[in-house]
Every structure is written in structure tokens, then in C-alpha cells.
Scaffold this motif. Structure first.
Motif, PDB file in Angstrom:
ATOM      1  N   ASN A  44     -32.291 -60.524 -29.365  1.00 41.82           N
ATOM      2  CA  ASN A  44     -30.928 -60.000 -29.427  1.00 41.82           C
ATOM      3  C   ASN A  44     -29.898 -61.126 -29.391  1.00 41.82           C
ATOM      4  O   ASN A  44     -28.743 -60.902 -29.050  1.00 41.82           O
ATOM      5  CB  ASN A  44     -30.679 -59.040 -28.256  1.00 41.82           C
ATOM      6  N   TYR A  45     -30.329 -62.340 -29.716  1.00 43.80           N
ATOM      7  CA  TYR A  45     -29.437 -63.482 -29.591  1.00 43.80           C
ATOM      8  C   TYR A  45     -28.401 -63.530 -30.706  1.00 43.80           C
ATOM      9  O   TYR A  45     -28.678 -63.215 -31.851  1.00 43.80           O
ATOM     10  CB  TYR A  45     -30.233 -64.787 -29.611  1.00 43.80           C
ATOM     11  N   GLU A  46     -27.221 -63.935 -30.329  1.00 37.46           N
ATOM     12  CA  GLU A  46     -26.161 -64.272 -31.264  1.00 37.46           C
ATOM     13  C   GLU A  46     -25.431 -65.465 -30.679  1.00 37.46           C
ATOM     14  O   GLU A  46     -25.562 -65.771 -29.496  1.00 37.46           O
ATOM     15  CB  GLU A  46     -25.192 -63.097 -31.456  1.00 37.46           C
ATOM     16  N   CYS A  47     -24.687 -66.156 -31.513  1.00 37.93           N
ATOM     17  CA  CYS A  47     -23.865 -67.232 -30.965  1.00 37.93           C
ATOM     18  C   CYS A  47     -22.427 -67.034 -31.414  1.00 37.93           C
ATOM     19  O   CYS A  47     -22.167 -66.493 -32.486  1.00 37.93           O
ATOM     20  CB  CYS A  47     -24.393 -68.610 -31.352  1.00 37.93           C
ATOM     21  N   GLN A  48     -21.525 -67.444 -30.566  1.00 32.91           N
ATOM     22  CA  GLN A  48     -20.101 -67.266 -30.814  1.00 32.91           C
ATOM     23  C   GLN A  48     -19.413 -68.621 -30.788  1.00 32.91           C
ATOM     24  O   GLN A  48     -19.724 -69.466 -29.943  1.00 32.91           O
ATOM     25  CB  GLN A  48     -19.498 -66.339 -29.756  1.00 32.91           C
ATOM     26  N   ILE A  49     -18.502 -68.816 -31.720  1.00 28.52           N
ATOM     27  CA  ILE A  49     -17.798 -70.092 -31.801  1.00 28.52           C
ATOM     28  C   ILE A  49     -16.831 -70.216 -30.624  1.00 28.52           C
ATOM     29  O   ILE A  49     -15.960 -69.372 -30.420  1.00 28.52           O
ATOM     30  CB  ILE A  49     -17.035 -70.218 -33.129  1.00 28.52           C
ATOM     31  N   SER A  50     -17.005 -71.274 -29.856  1.00 21.21           N
ATOM     32  CA  SER A  50     -16.165 -71.512 -28.683  1.00 21.21           C
ATOM     33  C   SER A  50     -14.882 -72.229 -29.083  1.00 21.21           C
ATOM     34  O   SER A  50     -14.700 -72.624 -30.242  1.00 21.21           O
ATOM     35  CB  SER A  50     -16.928 -72.359 -27.663  1.00 21.21           C
ATOM     36  N   SER A  52     -14.154 -75.116 -28.413  1.00 22.46           N
ATOM     37  CA  SER A  52     -14.493 -76.493 -28.788  1.00 22.46           C
ATOM     38  C   SER A  52     -15.135 -76.573 -30.171  1.00 22.46           C
ATOM     39  O   SER A  52     -15.415 -77.667 -30.665  1.00 22.46           O
ATOM     40  CB  SER A  52     -15.440 -77.097 -27.748  1.00 22.46           C
ATOM     41  N   GLY A  53     -15.382 -75.405 -30.789  1.00 30.79           N
ATOM     42  CA  GLY A  53     -15.961 -75.385 -32.127  1.00 30.79           C
ATOM     43  C   GLY A  53     -17.468 -75.305 -32.162  1.00 30.79           C
ATOM     44  O   GLY A  53     -18.067 -75.347 -33.242  1.00 30.79           O
ATOM     45  N   HIS A  54     -18.115 -75.168 -31.003  1.00 28.97           N
ATOM     46  CA  HIS A  54     -19.571 -75.073 -30.948  1.00 28.97           C
ATOM     47  C   HIS A  54     -20.013 -73.613 -30.939  1.00 28.97           C
ATOM     48  O   HIS A  54     -19.280 -72.736 -30.488  1.00 28.97           O
ATOM     49  CB  HIS A  54     -20.099 -75.781 -29.699  1.00 28.97           C
ATOM     50  N   CYS A  55     -21.215 -73.376 -31.438  1.00 36.13           N
ATOM     51  CA  CYS A  55     -21.758 -72.022 -31.475  1.00 36.13           C
ATOM     52  C   CYS A  55     -22.581 -71.810 -30.203  1.00 36.13           C
ATOM     53  O   CYS A  55     -23.731 -72.263 -30.106  1.00 36.13           O
ATOM     54  CB  CYS A  55     -22.618 -71.832 -32.719  1.00 36.13           C
ATOM     55  N   ILE A  56     -21.992 -71.144 -29.216  1.00 36.95           N
ATOM     56  CA  ILE A  56     -22.628 -70.946 -27.916  1.00 36.95           C
ATOM     57  C   ILE A  56     -23.296 -69.569 -27.895  1.00 36.95           C
ATOM     58  O   ILE A  56     -22.674 -68.558 -28.203  1.00 36.95           O
ATOM     59  CB  ILE A  56     -21.600 -71.054 -26.775  1.00 36.95           C
ATOM     60  N   PHE A  57     -24.550 -69.545 -27.514  1.00 38.14           N
ATOM     61  CA  PHE A  57     -25.326 -68.311 -27.558  1.00 38.14           C
ATOM     62  C   PHE A  57     -24.983 -67.377 -26.402  1.00 38.14           C
ATOM     63  O   PHE A  57     -24.599 -67.808 -25.316  1.00 38.14           O
ATOM     64  CB  PHE A  57     -26.821 -68.632 -27.521  1.00 38.14           C
ATOM     65  N   THR A  58     -25.146 -66.090 -26.676  1.00 33.78           N
ATOM     66  CA  THR A  58     -25.051 -65.099 -25.615  1.00 33.78           C
ATOM     67  C   THR A  58     -26.318 -65.185 -24.767  1.00 33.78           C
ATOM     68  O   THR A  58     -27.320 -65.747 -25.189  1.00 33.78           O
ATOM     69  CB  THR A  58     -24.921 -63.688 -26.204  1.00 33.78           C
ATOM     70  N   GLY A  59     -26.275 -64.621 -23.583  1.00 34.56           N
ATOM     71  CA  GLY A  59     -27.437 -64.690 -22.707  1.00 34.56           C
ATOM     72  C   GLY A  59     -27.254 -65.752 -21.642  1.00 34.56           C
ATOM     73  O   GLY A  59     -26.153 -66.263 -21.421  1.00 34.56           O
ATOM     74  N   ASP A  60     -28.344 -66.100 -20.989  1.00 36.74           N
ATOM     75  CA  ASP A  60     -28.292 -67.043 -19.875  1.00 36.74           C
ATOM     76  C   ASP A  60     -29.263 -68.198 -20.089  1.00 36.74           C
ATOM     77  O   ASP A  60     -30.374 -67.998 -20.579  1.00 36.74           O
ATOM     78  CB  ASP A  60     -28.658 -66.338 -18.564  1.00 36.74           C
TER      79      ASP A  60
END
Length: 248
Positions: A44-50, A52-60
């Protein structure tokens, strides 16, 4: 006449019903097995642009990791917890993972159970060290990429580098599925995703890196098991193109 019309209507309904059932069965047979059917947690992973421009994944992130180049298990604050000698990988439910081709997933962590570890085969012990190694790499790419430097990345991927796992990058494939990223390529992409969701690229790198490393540090019999149990019938150790195994 009325009876004939009634019979025709009933027959039509039966034919429609049978046709629908056939379609459902064909869909079930033709659809690929889900992660849950394969004995894997659902992706169920997705990543969101922070900002700072990085794609940070959901979850822990993994809450316990193996410090690269050592046998020290640390927490997220770099505090020493215990030695890798007695460490085992567990899932989010606290169950010790069985040695297999299963990649690391959200919620996996390292626990201390020296008695269980002592009774494991050499292949199983190698599996747990692979998981511990990949936890650190996974945290770096998915959650901590904004702070990771090139020097830190080189240290994290050293176990891959000395075995030449994921040496090259290829991005000229006809579809994204045909592309892949090497150790440096995936780091460069994660550092500058240019506003793109790079979920697929990162997860592909992590899964392939983990199983290729596993092929290096386990026996040929274990490699055969990986082939026999692969959900798509692939031989990952053949794909890894290993000329000489380098155990831990």
C-alpha cells in the motif's frame, strides 16, 4: 402460448446467469494473485513530494536496524540495543520471519532471540542478516533521503557493492516496467525525483537488491527454493548473474 413465453424467459435468464458466472470464473483465473495470496503483506506504499522536493513514503521506518559494517543493532536514535548474533527479523505482529524470498515490509523490525537464532540453519541466519541490511537501505530511500549524504549512502550499500549487486541503471526501455536503477542511479533519482512519484522505481530496486543479495549469501539449495516458490515462476538467482558467491 403464455406458457411458451414464460419458458423462453426462464431459459434466457439461466443463459445470462451462466454467462455471468463464466466471466467471473475467467476473471478469477486470469487475474494475477494478490500479495495476500502469495503470503505477503499488501503493498500500500505511496510517496509524496515534500517541501524539500523529495518523495517521502507513507508508513513508518524500521525502528531497529543493523549499523553497516558492524554487528550492532541500533534504534532510530542510533542507540545500541543488542548484537546481530542474537538478532532475528520479525513482522509487525511480532512473528519471526521464515527464511524465504519475501522482501522487507512496513512494520518489520529486529528483535533479540538468541536461542531461536542458535537453532537456525546457516541459510536462515543469512536471511535474517539480509533483512537487517535491507532495513537500513530501505529507511534511507523511503524515509530519510533528504538527510542522507553520498558518503552515508556508500556505507549503507557496501554489502551490495562488494558483491556487485545492482551495478547498472537502464532507463531506455519501451515501458517503465522494463527500466531499472542501480545503486547510484536510485540514489540520484531519490535525491532529485523532479516532482515525480518514484514509488515503483524505489520498490523495484529494494526488492531486487534484497533477493540478489540473498542469492549471494545462501546455498544453491536455498536458491532453488527461491525459484520453486517465486510467485511468477522466475529464477532470481539466475537473473542476478552471479559468477562467484560472496557470503557474509
Amino acid at each position: 402460448m403464455k406458457a411458451i413465453l414464460t419458458l423462453l424467459i426462464i431459459n434466457s435468464l439461466i443463459l445470462i446467469s451462466c454467462g455471468n458466472n463464466t466471466t467471473i470464473e475467467e476473471d478469477l483465473l486470469s487475474s494475477p494473485p494478490s500479495n495476500e495470496r502469495r503470503g505477503r503483506p499488501q503493498d500500500n506504499y505511496e510517496c509524496q513530494i515534500s517541501s524539500s522536493g523529495h518523495c517521502i513514503f507513507t508508513g513508518d521506518p524500521h525502528k531497529t536496524i543493523l549499523k553497516p559494517g558492524t554487528d550492532k543493532i541500533l534504534d532510530r536514535e542510533d542507540q545500541y540495543l543488542f548484537s546481530m548474533e542474537g538478532a532475528v527479523a520479525l513482522n509487525s505482529s511480532g512473528n519471526i520471519l521464515n527464511a524465504s524470498g519475501r522482501p522487507a515490509f512496513d512494520g518489520d523490525y529486529l528483535g533479540y532471540d538468541p536461542e531461536h537464532k542458535e537453532g537456525l540453519s546457516s541459510d536462515a541466519k543469512a536471511f535474517h542478516r539480509v533483512m537487517a541490511t535491507m532495513f537500513s537501505i530501505r529507511n534511507a530511500l523511503m524515509y530519510d533521503i533528504a538527510a542522507i549524504t553520498q558518503t552515508e549512502w556508500d556505507i549503507l550499500i557496501n554489502e551490495l557493492a562488494i558483491r556487485e549487486v545492482k551495478n547498472s541503471t537502464y532507463t531506455d526501455g519501451p515501458t517503465p516496467r522494463d527500466n531499472y536503477y542501480g545503486r547510484q542511479g536510485i540514489f540520484d533519482l531519490a535525491k532529485n525525483p523532479q516532482g515525480r512519484n518514484i514509488h515503483h522505481e524505489v520498490m523495484k530496486f529494494l526488492e531486487e537488491s534484497g533477493i540478489f543479495l540473498l542469492c549471494h549469501v545462501t546455498s544453491d539449495d536455498f536458491g532453488q527454493m527461491l525459484k520453486d516458490t517465486h510467485p511468477e515462476g522466475h529464477d532470481p538467482c539466475q537473473v542476478a548473474e552471479i559468477t562467484s558467491k560472496v557470503p557474509f
